[in-house]
Design a protein around this motif. Structure first.
Motif, PDB file in Angstrom:
ATOM      1  N   GLU A 190      22.920  14.520  54.749  1.00 55.95           N
ATOM      2  CA  GLU A 190      24.264  14.106  54.348  1.00 55.95           C
ATOM      3  C   GLU A 190      24.324  13.563  52.925  1.00 55.95           C
ATOM      4  N   LYS A 191      23.179  13.364  52.309  1.00 56.42           N
ATOM      5  CA  LYS A 191      23.156  12.877  50.929  1.00 56.42           C
ATOM      6  C   LYS A 191      23.622  13.978  49.986  1.00 56.42           C
ATOM      7  N   PRO A 192      24.337  13.620  48.907  1.00 57.19           N
ATOM      8  CA  PRO A 192      24.865  14.645  47.989  1.00 57.19           C
ATOM      9  C   PRO A 192      23.782  15.504  47.341  1.00 57.19           C
ATOM     10  N   ILE A 193      22.611  14.906  47.120  1.00 57.82           N
ATOM     11  CA  ILE A 193      21.495  15.655  46.544  1.00 57.82           C
ATOM     12  C   ILE A 193      20.329  15.600  47.538  1.00 57.82           C
ATOM     13  N   HIS A 194      19.887  16.756  47.968  1.00 58.65           N
ATOM     14  CA  HIS A 194      18.803  16.812  48.957  1.00 58.65           C
ATOM     15  C   HIS A 194      17.439  16.626  48.294  1.00 58.65           C
ATOM     16  N   ASP A 195      16.662  15.721  48.845  1.00 57.44           N
ATOM     17  CA  ASP A 195      15.276  15.517  48.432  1.00 57.44           C
ATOM     18  C   ASP A 195      14.405  16.254  49.443  1.00 57.44           C
ATOM     19  N   GLN A 196      13.910  17.435  49.052  1.00 58.56           N
ATOM     20  CA  GLN A 196      13.193  18.281  50.004  1.00 58.56           C
ATOM     21  C   GLN A 196      11.938  17.604  50.549  1.00 58.56           C
ATOM     22  N   SER A 197      11.265  16.842  49.714  1.00 60.07           N
ATOM     23  CA  SER A 197      10.061  16.158  50.190  1.00 60.07           C
ATOM     24  C   SER A 197      10.407  15.099  51.232  1.00 60.07           C
ATOM     25  N   LYS A 198      11.559  14.443  51.056  1.00 57.95           N
ATOM     26  CA  LYS A 198      11.990  13.431  52.025  1.00 57.95           C
ATOM     27  C   LYS A 198      12.424  14.097  53.332  1.00 57.95           C
ATOM     28  N   ILE A 199      13.102  15.233  53.225  1.00 53.78           N
ATOM     29  CA  ILE A 199      13.495  15.976  54.427  1.00 53.78           C
ATOM     30  C   ILE A 199      12.251  16.404  55.200  1.00 53.78           C
ATOM     31  N   GLU A 200      11.248  16.893  54.469  1.00 56.38           N
ATOM     32  CA  GLU A 200       9.990  17.291  55.115  1.00 56.38           C
ATOM     33  C   GLU A 200       9.356  16.108  55.840  1.00 56.38           C
ATOM     34  N   GLU A 201       9.366  14.955  55.190  1.00 57.97           N
ATOM     35  CA  GLU A 201       8.782  13.753  55.802  1.00 57.97           C
ATOM     36  C   GLU A 201       9.503  13.383  57.097  1.00 57.97           C
ATOM     37  N   GLU A 202      10.834  13.449  57.078  1.00 60.85           N
ATOM     38  CA  GLU A 202      11.610  13.085  58.270  1.00 60.85           C
ATOM     39  C   GLU A 202      11.432  14.109  59.388  1.00 60.85           C
ATOM     40  N   ILE A 203      11.332  15.380  59.021  1.00 60.51           N
ATOM     41  CA  ILE A 203      11.060  16.415  60.022  1.00 60.51           C
ATOM     42  C   ILE A 203       9.690  16.163  60.658  1.00 60.51           C
ATOM     43  N   GLY A 204       8.713  15.776  59.832  1.00 56.76           N
ATOM     44  CA  GLY A 204       7.384  15.451  60.360  1.00 56.76           C
ATOM     45  C   GLY A 204       7.436  14.301  61.344  1.00 56.76           C
ATOM     46  N   ASP A 205       8.213  13.252  61.006  1.00 57.29           N
ATOM     47  CA  ASP A 205       8.368  12.115  61.914  1.00 57.29           C
ATOM     48  C   ASP A 205       9.014  12.546  63.225  1.00 57.29           C
ATOM     49  N   LEU A 206       9.995  13.456  63.125  1.00 61.38           N
ATOM     50  CA  LEU A 206      10.673  13.954  64.331  1.00 61.38           C
ATOM     51  C   LEU A 206       9.695  14.734  65.216  1.00 61.38           C
ATOM     52  N   LEU A 207       8.912  15.605  64.611  1.00 62.80           N
ATOM     53  CA  LEU A 207       7.935  16.369  65.378  1.00 62.80           C
ATOM     54  C   LEU A 207       6.919  15.449  66.056  1.00 62.80           C
ATOM     55  N   PHE A 208       6.476  14.427  65.341  1.00 59.52           N
ATOM     56  CA  PHE A 208       5.508  13.479  65.900  1.00 59.52           C
ATOM     57  C   PHE A 208       6.118  12.755  67.098  1.00 59.52           C
ATOM     58  N   ALA A 209       7.403  12.401  66.982  1.00 57.51           N
ATOM     59  CA  ALA A 209       8.088  11.714  68.078  1.00 57.51           C
ATOM     60  C   ALA A 209       8.253  12.629  69.287  1.00 57.51           C
ATOM     61  N   VAL A 210       8.518  13.901  69.050  1.00 60.91           N
ATOM     62  CA  VAL A 210       8.653  14.856  70.152  1.00 60.91           C
ATOM     63  C   VAL A 210       7.314  15.058  70.851  1.00 60.91           C
ATOM     64  N   VAL A 211       6.222  15.104  70.089  1.00 65.35           N
ATOM     65  CA  VAL A 211       4.892  15.192  70.704  1.00 65.35           C
ATOM     66  C   VAL A 211       4.648  13.971  71.584  1.00 65.35           C
ATOM     67  N   ASN A 212       5.072  12.801  71.113  1.00 62.13           N
ATOM     68  CA  ASN A 212       4.899  11.579  71.901  1.00 62.13           C
ATOM     69  C   ASN A 212       5.709  11.647  73.196  1.00 62.13           C
ATOM     70  N   LEU A 213       6.916  12.212  73.121  1.00 58.62           N
ATOM     71  CA  LEU A 213       7.725  12.395  74.328  1.00 58.62           C
ATOM     72  C   LEU A 213       7.012  13.340  75.298  1.00 58.62           C
ATOM     73  N   ALA A 214       6.472  14.430  74.777  1.00 60.88           N
ATOM     74  CA  ALA A 214       5.733  15.373  75.631  1.00 60.88           C
ATOM     75  C   ALA A 214       4.559  14.665  76.306  1.00 60.88           C
ATOM     76  N   ARG A 215       3.849  13.855  75.553  1.00 58.74           N
ATOM     77  CA  ARG A 215       2.683  13.153  76.101  1.00 58.74           C
ATOM     78  C   ARG A 215       3.096  12.221  77.229  1.00 58.74           C
ATOM     79  N   HIS A 216       4.211  11.493  77.040  1.00 60.26           N
ATOM     80  CA  HIS A 216       4.676  10.568  78.076  1.00 60.26           C
ATOM     81  C   HIS A 216       5.112  11.308  79.336  1.00 60.26           C
TER      82      HIS A 216
END
Length: 269
Positions: A190-216
């Protein structure tokens, strides 16, 4: 113990490998390989074994296990040429390790619960690591290979932390964390200028959280994504067939047409 069985085909395989690596009469491709160059093939063969097992074709499982065994034999040959180890050393090492890590089987240690067996395995493994000549770290996250498949490594990291109590006891906060990570991805978008490296970081955090959900939920994330890939592939191929029956091609179909075909295929499964 039962009498040991002879394995003449293993000796034959080792002989074939030596011939392939012969500097004068061997195969040019095999002669050029090194430990580093065959790593991608080893990883690929391991996945092909998993794929064959998932498909339930035992003949394919046998063939793929042969391909994977060839990788071990290849490493053994390279090690023998460099005079650092051979196949016998590899087999001896893993046999010794299995006996060492299973005292309840080989030392008549009885009355151990599953949890106690797991704790014993971890304790013996830590002791082995401390005895290695390479410098060791006291971190509980030590010795999880960087080259491991990322989803598997994420789950191993989480399991290690869970063993010392760094884990949610219920699944609800894990689901909340997944939602939080989705929100953070949206916040970046939603930011006017996309920071691709920051988007990548947040996607990584999301994937890590989904793996944690799978583990639980006691789901292996690597197996889950492999099955999801197979399901998507099967459905999309059905979409292609359906469009072809309608006299269309993917290239001539817009997104709405393809989505309608997708929903039609989905209802039939």
């Amino acid at each position: 113990m039962p009498q040991s069985k002879a394995y003449p085909q293993l000796d034959r395989l080792l002989s074939v490998m030596r011939q392939l690596r012969d500097p004068e009469t061997g195969c040019p491709w095999d002669q050029q390989q090194s430990f580093e160059t065959i790593v991608p093939y080893t990883i690929e063969e391991a996945y092909e074994v998993a794929d064959a097992i998932a498909r339930g074709n035992m003949n394919d499982v046998k063939d793929e296990l042969g391909d994977l065994l060839f990788q071990v034999v290849f490493y053994a040959q390279l090690g023998e040429e460099q005079q650092v180890f051979d196949f016998e050393n590899i087999a001896q090492g893993i046999a010794d390790k299995l006996i060492r890590r299973h005292p309840h089987v080989f030392e008549n240690v009885t009355d151990m619960s599953t949890e106690q067996l797991s704790q014993s395995w971890d304790a013996i493994k830590r002791q082995e690591q401390q005895q290695k000549s390479a410098p060791q770290t006291d971190s509980i996250l030590a010795n999880i290979p960087l080259g491991m498949a990322p989803l598997i490594r994420a789950q191993k990291l989480q399991n290690r932390c869970a063993k010392v109590g760094f884990d949610w006891p219920q699944v609800e906060p894990v689901i909340d964390k997944v939602k939080e990570e989705v929100a953070e991805v949206m916040e970046e978008l939603e930011k006017p200028i996309h920071d691709q490296s920051k988007i990548e970081e947040e996607i990584g955090d999301l994937l890590f959280a989904v793996v944690n959900l799978a583990r639980h939920l006691k789901v292996d994330s690597e197996t889950a994504i492999r099955k999801a890939n197979a399901k998507f592939e099967q459905r999309f191929k059905q979409v292609e067939l359906l469009l072809k029956e309608q006299g269309r091609s993917l290239e001539s179909s817009d997104l709405d047409t393809m989505e309608a075909a997708w929903q039609q295929v989905k209802k039939l499964q």
